[in-house]
Design a protein around this motif. Structure first.
Motif, PDB file in Angstrom:
ATOM      1  N   ASP A  85       0.881  -1.439   0.090  1.00  0.00           N
ATOM      2  CA  ASP A  85       0.162  -0.166  -0.213  1.00  0.00           C
ATOM      3  C   ASP A  85       0.932   1.555  -0.172  1.00  0.00           C
ATOM      4  N   PHE A  86       1.810   0.701   0.623  1.00  0.00           N
ATOM      5  CA  PHE A  86       2.541   2.389   0.096  1.00  0.00           C
ATOM      6  C   PHE A  86       4.216   1.940  -0.020  1.00  0.00           C
ATOM      7  N   ILE A  87       5.141   3.432  -0.566  1.00  0.00           N
ATOM      8  CA  ILE A  87       6.536   3.081  -1.738  1.00  0.00           C
ATOM      9  C   ILE A  87       6.988   4.461  -1.091  1.00  0.00           C
ATOM     10  N   GLN A  88       7.886   4.344  -1.144  1.00  0.00           N
ATOM     11  CA  GLN A  88       9.045   5.588  -0.921  1.00  0.00           C
ATOM     12  C   GLN A  88       8.745   5.704  -2.054  1.00  0.00           C
ATOM     13  N   VAL A  89       9.185   7.086  -2.645  1.00  0.00           N
ATOM     14  CA  VAL A  89       9.241   8.051  -4.044  1.00  0.00           C
ATOM     15  C   VAL A  89      10.579   8.720  -4.154  1.00  0.00           C
ATOM     16  N   HIS A  90      11.141   8.859  -2.616  1.00  0.00           N
ATOM     17  CA  HIS A  90      12.343  10.217  -2.460  1.00  0.00           C
ATOM     18  C   HIS A  90      12.693   9.847  -1.142  1.00  0.00           C
ATOM     19  N   LYS A  91      14.335   9.851  -1.355  1.00  0.00           N
ATOM     20  CA  LYS A  91      14.560   9.908   0.087  1.00  0.00           C
ATOM     21  C   LYS A  91      14.332   9.801   1.551  1.00  0.00           C
TER      22      LYS A  91
END
Length: 231
Positions: free
Chosen positions: A186-192
């Motif tokens: 459901d969640f994803i890291q797109v930037h540090k």
């Protein structure tokens, strides 16, 4: 969430009960001091979660689990780290190594709360799927928040901001630790410094993601992960 403690040490019961009393959704059903006592109880009762010790007399923890046809969620609490692999083969939720602190305990319970496969008592007793929630620590208190309400998280120095539909919560924890508590699908890291809730994406334009009135940058190192989801 109803729970059962199975441990032959009284101090272990005391610690788990004190931790659970700090969480308003936890309801103790019974203290069992042997696996045999727990088997007798489970023959006529259901619980959502078991806190299970391994090294007990007569019937060991994992042997007890193997006797259950439809076991509840299980968090192992033990002083023996060498049995961790065996535990995960039995689909336990988490493996707490004694002595454990409240924050580590809370992380384990959050994994259960996040799970969407907690056994239901019957269709007539549960009319809809329970809302998924997690607890976040803010200073000396704990805030419960619905996962569906979280729009994105933002790293801010030694703190992380949790931006939801209704409010912004700032907690003293790394964004990487927060991501461990959130469902990976459901969640994803797109930037540090940013991780987003996929379901709330309104638009992606170039290196920007738009969620409601918020604009989140896309980091070069994270763009490939985002493309995989889009495809």
């Amino acid at each position: 969430m109803t729970y059962l403690i199975i441990d032959d040490e009284h101090i272990a019961h005391k610690i788990i009960m004190e931790y659970c009393e700090m969480l308003p959704h936890m309801q103790l059903q019974k203290n069992c001091y042997s696996a045999l006592e727990a088997l007798e109880y489970l023959n006529s009762h259901q619980v959502d979660l078991i806190f299970l010790d391994l090294n007990m007399p007569k019937l060991k923890g994992f042997d007890f689990l193997k006797t259950l046809s439809f076991p509840p969620k299980v968090i192992v609490t033990t002083a023996y780290s060498e049995f961790a692999i065996d535990g995960y083969e039995l689909n336990i939720i988490d493996y707490l190594l004694k002595p454990f602190g409240f924050e580590r305990f809370l992380k384990a319970v959050n994994k259960v709360v996040d799970s969407n496969t907690i056994p239901k008592k019957s269709i007539s007793e549960v009319s809809e799927t329970s809302t998924k929630r997690i607890f976040l620590r803010q200073n000396k208190s704990y805030i419960q928040i619905e996962l569906d309400a979280i729009l994105y998280t933002e790293a801010s120095g030694n703190y992380t901001k949790i931006i939801s539909k209704a409010e912004t919560i700032t907690i003293r924890e790394k964004i990487s630790d927060i991501l461990e508590s959130l469902p990976k699908n459901d969640f994803i890291q797109v930037h540090k410094s940013f991780a987003i809730a996929i379901k709330h994406i309104k638009k992606i334009d170039g290196n920007r993601i738009y969620i409601q009135d918020h604009t989140i940058p896309i980091g070069k190192l994270y763009k490939a992960n985002l493309i995989k989801i889009l495809n």
